[in-house]
Design a protein around this motif. Sequence first.
Motif, PDB file in Angstrom:
ATOM      1  N   GLY A 244      44.230  23.259  34.715  1.00  0.00           N
ATOM      2  CA  GLY A 244      45.236  23.993  35.465  1.00  0.00           C
ATOM      3  C   GLY A 244      45.090  23.737  36.958  1.00  0.00           C
ATOM      4  O   GLY A 244      44.318  22.873  37.380  1.00  0.00           O
ATOM      5  N   PRO A 245      45.794  24.508  37.755  1.00  0.00           N
ATOM      6  CA  PRO A 245      45.723  24.323  39.206  1.00  0.00           C
ATOM      7  C   PRO A 245      44.391  24.829  39.774  1.00  0.00           C
ATOM      8  O   PRO A 245      43.741  25.691  39.186  1.00  0.00           O
ATOM      9  N   ASP A 246      44.001  24.268  40.890  1.00  0.00           N
ATOM     10  CA  ASP A 246      42.840  24.741  41.652  1.00  0.00           C
ATOM     11  C   ASP A 246      41.547  24.787  40.848  1.00  0.00           C
ATOM     12  O   ASP A 246      40.758  25.720  40.974  1.00  0.00           O
ATOM     13  N   GLY A 247      41.322  23.769  40.007  1.00  0.00           N
ATOM     14  CA  GLY A 247      40.064  23.685  39.272  1.00  0.00           C
ATOM     15  C   GLY A 247      39.945  24.602  38.072  1.00  0.00           C
ATOM     16  O   GLY A 247      38.868  24.775  37.518  1.00  0.00           O
ATOM     17  N   GLN A 248      41.045  25.204  37.655  1.00  0.00           N
ATOM     18  CA  GLN A 248      41.013  26.071  36.484  1.00  0.00           C
ATOM     19  C   GLN A 248      41.126  25.228  35.214  1.00  0.00           C
ATOM     20  O   GLN A 248      41.681  24.135  35.224  1.00  0.00           O
ATOM     21  N   TRP A 249      40.580  25.745  34.112  1.00  0.00           N
ATOM     22  CA  TRP A 249      40.704  25.101  32.810  1.00  0.00           C
ATOM     23  C   TRP A 249      41.073  26.145  31.783  1.00  0.00           C
ATOM     24  O   TRP A 249      40.673  27.299  31.872  1.00  0.00           O
TER      25      TRP A 249
ATOM     26  N   ILE B 158      41.900  31.387  23.533  1.00  0.00           N
ATOM     27  CA  ILE B 158      41.864  30.417  24.626  1.00  0.00           C
ATOM     28  C   ILE B 158      41.005  31.008  25.743  1.00  0.00           C
ATOM     29  O   ILE B 158      41.198  32.154  26.155  1.00  0.00           O
ATOM     30  N   HIS B 159      40.034  30.230  26.198  1.00  0.00           N
ATOM     31  CA  HIS B 159      39.160  30.656  27.290  1.00  0.00           C
ATOM     32  C   HIS B 159      39.754  30.166  28.601  1.00  0.00           C
ATOM     33  O   HIS B 159      40.103  28.997  28.731  1.00  0.00           O
ATOM     34  N   HIS B 160      39.864  31.070  29.562  1.00  0.00           N
ATOM     35  CA  HIS B 160      40.391  30.721  30.886  1.00  0.00           C
ATOM     36  C   HIS B 160      39.205  30.619  31.827  1.00  0.00           C
ATOM     37  O   HIS B 160      38.564  31.614  32.151  1.00  0.00           O
ATOM     38  N   LEU B 161      38.889  29.406  32.240  1.00  0.00           N
ATOM     39  CA  LEU B 161      37.794  29.163  33.172  1.00  0.00           C
ATOM     40  C   LEU B 161      38.406  29.115  34.556  1.00  0.00           C
ATOM     41  O   LEU B 161      39.156  28.202  34.884  1.00  0.00           O
ATOM     42  N   THR B 162      38.111  30.127  35.360  1.00  0.00           N
ATOM     43  CA  THR B 162      38.837  30.304  36.615  1.00  0.00           C
ATOM     44  C   THR B 162      38.310  29.473  37.778  1.00  0.00           C
ATOM     45  O   THR B 162      39.009  29.280  38.759  1.00  0.00           O
ATOM     46  N   ASP B 163      37.061  29.004  37.680  1.00  0.00           N
ATOM     47  CA  ASP B 163      36.504  28.211  38.779  1.00  0.00           C
ATOM     48  C   ASP B 163      35.338  27.378  38.267  1.00  0.00           C
ATOM     49  O   ASP B 163      35.011  27.405  37.081  1.00  0.00           O
ATOM     50  N   SER B 164      34.698  26.642  39.156  1.00  0.00           N
ATOM     51  CA  SER B 164      33.590  25.769  38.772  1.00  0.00           C
ATOM     52  C   SER B 164      32.447  26.558  38.140  1.00  0.00           C
ATOM     53  O   SER B 164      31.824  26.104  37.185  1.00  0.00           O
TER      54      SER B 164
END
Length: 77
Positions: free
Chosen positions: A34-39, A49-55
């Motif tokens: 996704g945007p800004d390093g999100q996965w 679905i796991h939302h990984l918000t940052d590094s």
Amino acid sequence: MSAATPPKPFSQSLITHFIHSFLEFNLLHSAVEGPDGQWFVQISPAERIHHLTDSEDAFEFIGDILAIVDEANGPAQ
């Protein structure tokens, strides 16, 4: 002339390579960057679905996957 896309920071490239490797070896069902390093990643079709918000989230998730793989391989010889 269009502007060149700036390179990703090393941490983002590392995360991308780990997630692509997990997909290749069927350790993940799907993943979308996704945007800004999100996965957004899904381990199996029945899983949430796991939302990984940052590094930091992504590295924690990668560490969890690697720990599961390590446990599945048994003790080191």
